[in-house]
Enzyme design. Structure first.
Site, PDB file in Angstrom:
ATOM      1  N   LEU A  31       0.829  -1.219   0.000  1.00 23.01           N
ATOM      2  CA  LEU A  31       0.000   0.000   0.000  1.00 23.01           C
ATOM      3  C   LEU A  31       0.856   1.259   0.000  1.00 23.01           C
ATOM      4  O   LEU A  31       1.884   1.327   0.667  1.00 23.01           O
ATOM      5  CB  LEU A  31      -0.925  -0.008   1.222  1.00 23.01           C
ATOM      6  CG  LEU A  31      -1.858  -1.216   1.334  1.00 23.01           C
ATOM      7  CD1 LEU A  31      -2.778  -1.053   2.544  1.00 23.01           C
ATOM      8  CD2 LEU A  31      -2.686  -1.414   0.065  1.00 23.01           C
ATOM      9  N   GLY A  34      -1.519   6.304  -2.743  1.00 23.16           N
ATOM     10  CA  GLY A  34      -2.679   6.166  -3.633  1.00 23.16           C
ATOM     11  C   GLY A  34      -3.764   5.330  -2.967  1.00 23.16           C
ATOM     12  O   GLY A  34      -4.945   5.699  -2.958  1.00 23.16           O
ATOM     13  N   HIS A  35      -3.350   4.201  -2.365  1.00 18.17           N
ATOM     14  CA  HIS A  35      -4.330   3.370  -1.644  1.00 18.17           C
ATOM     15  C   HIS A  35      -4.882   4.128  -0.435  1.00 18.17           C
ATOM     16  O   HIS A  35      -6.072   4.035  -0.128  1.00 18.17           O
ATOM     17  CB  HIS A  35      -3.680   2.080  -1.141  1.00 18.17           C
ATOM     18  CG  HIS A  35      -3.153   1.190  -2.217  1.00 18.17           C
ATOM     19  ND1 HIS A  35      -1.818   1.060  -2.485  1.00 18.17           N
ATOM     20  CD2 HIS A  35      -3.794   0.386  -3.104  1.00 18.17           C
ATOM     21  CE1 HIS A  35      -1.653   0.196  -3.481  1.00 18.17           C
ATOM     22  NE2 HIS A  35      -2.833  -0.220  -3.874  1.00 18.17           N
ATOM     23  N   LYS A 150      -6.315   5.411 -11.898  1.00 21.04           N
ATOM     24  CA  LYS A 150      -5.084   5.057 -12.624  1.00 21.04           C
ATOM     25  C   LYS A 150      -5.351   3.791 -13.443  1.00 21.04           C
ATOM     26  O   LYS A 150      -4.936   3.677 -14.577  1.00 21.04           O
ATOM     27  CB  LYS A 150      -3.912   4.838 -11.669  1.00 21.04           C
ATOM     28  CG  LYS A 150      -2.610   4.604 -12.466  1.00 21.04           C
ATOM     29  CD  LYS A 150      -1.403   4.641 -11.592  1.00 21.04           C
ATOM     30  CE  LYS A 150      -1.135   3.313 -10.947  1.00 21.04           C
ATOM     31  NZ  LYS A 150      -0.707   2.281 -11.912  1.00 21.04           N
ATOM     32  N   GLN A 154      -9.796  -0.927 -15.653  1.00 21.02           N
ATOM     33  CA  GLN A 154     -10.332  -1.801 -14.601  1.00 21.02           C
ATOM     34  C   GLN A 154     -11.611  -1.204 -14.018  1.00 21.02           C
ATOM     35  O   GLN A 154     -12.619  -1.906 -13.835  1.00 21.02           O
ATOM     36  CB  GLN A 154      -9.273  -1.973 -13.510  1.00 21.02           C
ATOM     37  CG  GLN A 154      -9.782  -2.605 -12.226  1.00 21.02           C
ATOM     38  CD  GLN A 154      -8.666  -2.910 -11.259  1.00 21.02           C
ATOM     39  OE1 GLN A 154      -7.966  -3.890 -11.417  1.00 21.02           O
ATOM     40  NE2 GLN A 154      -8.497  -2.094 -10.231  1.00 21.02           N
ATOM     41  N   VAL A 177      -3.338   9.630  -7.706  1.00 21.80           N
ATOM     42  CA  VAL A 177      -2.429  10.333  -6.787  1.00 21.80           C
ATOM     43  C   VAL A 177      -1.026  10.259  -7.387  1.00 21.80           C
ATOM     44  O   VAL A 177      -0.604   9.196  -7.857  1.00 21.80           O
ATOM     45  CB  VAL A 177      -2.448   9.697  -5.377  1.00 21.80           C
ATOM     46  CG1 VAL A 177      -1.513  10.436  -4.442  1.00 21.80           C
ATOM     47  CG2 VAL A 177      -3.868   9.707  -4.824  1.00 21.80           C
TER      48      VAL A 177
HETATM   49  O1  PAF Z   1      -6.369  -2.772  -8.536  1.00 22.47           O
HETATM   50  C1  PAF Z   1      -5.975  -3.742  -7.857  1.00 22.47           C
HETATM   51  O2  PAF Z   1      -5.154  -3.613  -6.947  1.00 22.47           O
HETATM   52  C2  PAF Z   1      -6.521  -5.127  -8.164  1.00 22.47           C
HETATM   53  O3  PAF Z   1      -6.706  -5.314  -9.529  1.00 22.47           O
HETATM   54  C3  PAF Z   1      -7.805  -5.466  -7.385  1.00 22.47           C
HETATM   55  C4  PAF Z   1      -8.963  -4.560  -7.800  1.00 22.47           C
HETATM   56  C5  PAF Z   1      -7.559  -5.332  -5.901  1.00 22.47           C
HETATM   57  C6  PAF Z   1      -8.224  -6.908  -7.675  1.00 22.47           C
HETATM   58  O4  PAF Z   1      -7.249  -7.812  -7.287  1.00 22.47           O
END
Ligand code: PAF
Length: 283
Positions: A31, A34-35, A150, A154, A177
């Site tokens: 992490l 950004g997280h 980013k 997805q 970020v």
């Molecule tokens: O973006 C990510 O970190 C991954 O693709 C996720 C959404 C946690 C799925 O494993």
């Protein structure tokens, strides 16, 4: 903050919170800020009454490259400290064996948005993301989930997944970020050599320059060409793609009156970096 490593444990921890707003942030760990910003956004959405759940699971099923999986950084202790600092209430940290049965045979494939950009170059990647996120949604049963822009593709695919499968989760997109020099935060940045780390902000600089050109009416192909030329000049860099697409369909932009996305993937040595900028609809 409580942690759980099995589905059963997490479900019983969450049982008394059903009916509240449950905001979920799925991650693969390692992490960074950004997280942390996703988690702070989740905390704000949940408010004092709701709860925030994060997951830390390095999902093997979404890696199309065994080397990338093997070298993906894993920092569980530091990750828990980040979750704690950001006001997360519950952290789910399953092992691959708890997440997947050895003879699992379900696939979950999105067949339109996944055929372009990263999906076209990473076979099976988004099917792996959809599979794990749908499983996590079933386990956590959140009301809301937060994903970063980013990974724009997805985010678009997961929005499509909840729409098409009627999964009752509201998806929120969070802004990218960046480091002070513009490099988008990524768990992969720590694997860059010092030379590539110093050169990598060129991605964002070239995207910003491209946005100005686009707004001034430069044709899409020429805008992309400028970005490719800039990155091509950096030693050890291989451009995977630079594409200007419709921000919603992710396919070719039919008319400039629609919002667009300029997306880049490039290898800096062995490390694949992605970034993007949203482009306004032009009148
Ligand atoms: O973006 C990510 O970190 C991954 O693709 C996720 C959404 C946690 C799925 O494993």
């Amino acid at each position: 903050m409580q942690t759980a490593s099995s589905k059963h444990e997490l479900r019983s921890q969450l049982a008394e919170h059903r009916g509240k707003r449950i905001v979920f942030v799925p991650t693969m760990g390692a992490l960074h800020e950004g997280h942390a910003s996703l988690m702070r956004q989740a905390r704000a959405l949940a408010g004092a009454e709701g709860i925030v759940v994060a997951s830390i699971f390095l999902n093997p099923v979404q890696f199309d490259n065994a080397g990338d999986l093997a070298t993906y950084p894993q920092t569980p202790e530091a990750d828990l400290a980040v979750c704690r600092c950001c006001g997360v209430d519950f952290v789910f940290m399953p092992t691959p064996d708890t997440m997947y049965c050895a003879d699992r045979s379900m696939v979950l494939e999105e067949n339109c948005l996944s055929n372009v950009l990263c999906g076209a170059r990473r076979p099976g990647h988004f099917a792996g993301v959809c599979l794990v996120v749908s499983k996590l949604f079933n386990i956590v049963q959140p009301t809301d989930a937060v994903f970063g822009k980013k990974d724009y593709q997805q985010l678009a695919i997961l929005r499509r997944m909840v729409r098409d499968l009627d999964i009752p989760v509201t998806i929120h997109g969070a802004e990218i970020v960046r480091e002070a020099d513009g490099l988008a935060l990524s768990s992969r940045n720590v694997r860059l050599t010092p030379e590539h780390r110093a050169a990598a902000p060129a991605i964002h600089r070239s995207l910003l320059a491209a946005r100005v050109q686009y707004e001034q009416g430069t044709p899409a192909a020429e805008v992309c060409r400028h970005v490719i030329d800039t990155l091509f000049r950096i030693p050890g860099v291989r451009v995977d793609y630079v594409e200007l697409v419709d921000a919603e369909t992710l396919h070719e932009l039919q008319q400039p009156s629609r919002p667009a996305l300029l997306a880049v993937a490039a290898y800096f040595g062995e490390v694949r970096l992605i970034d993007n900028v949203e482009l306004p609809a032009l009148s």
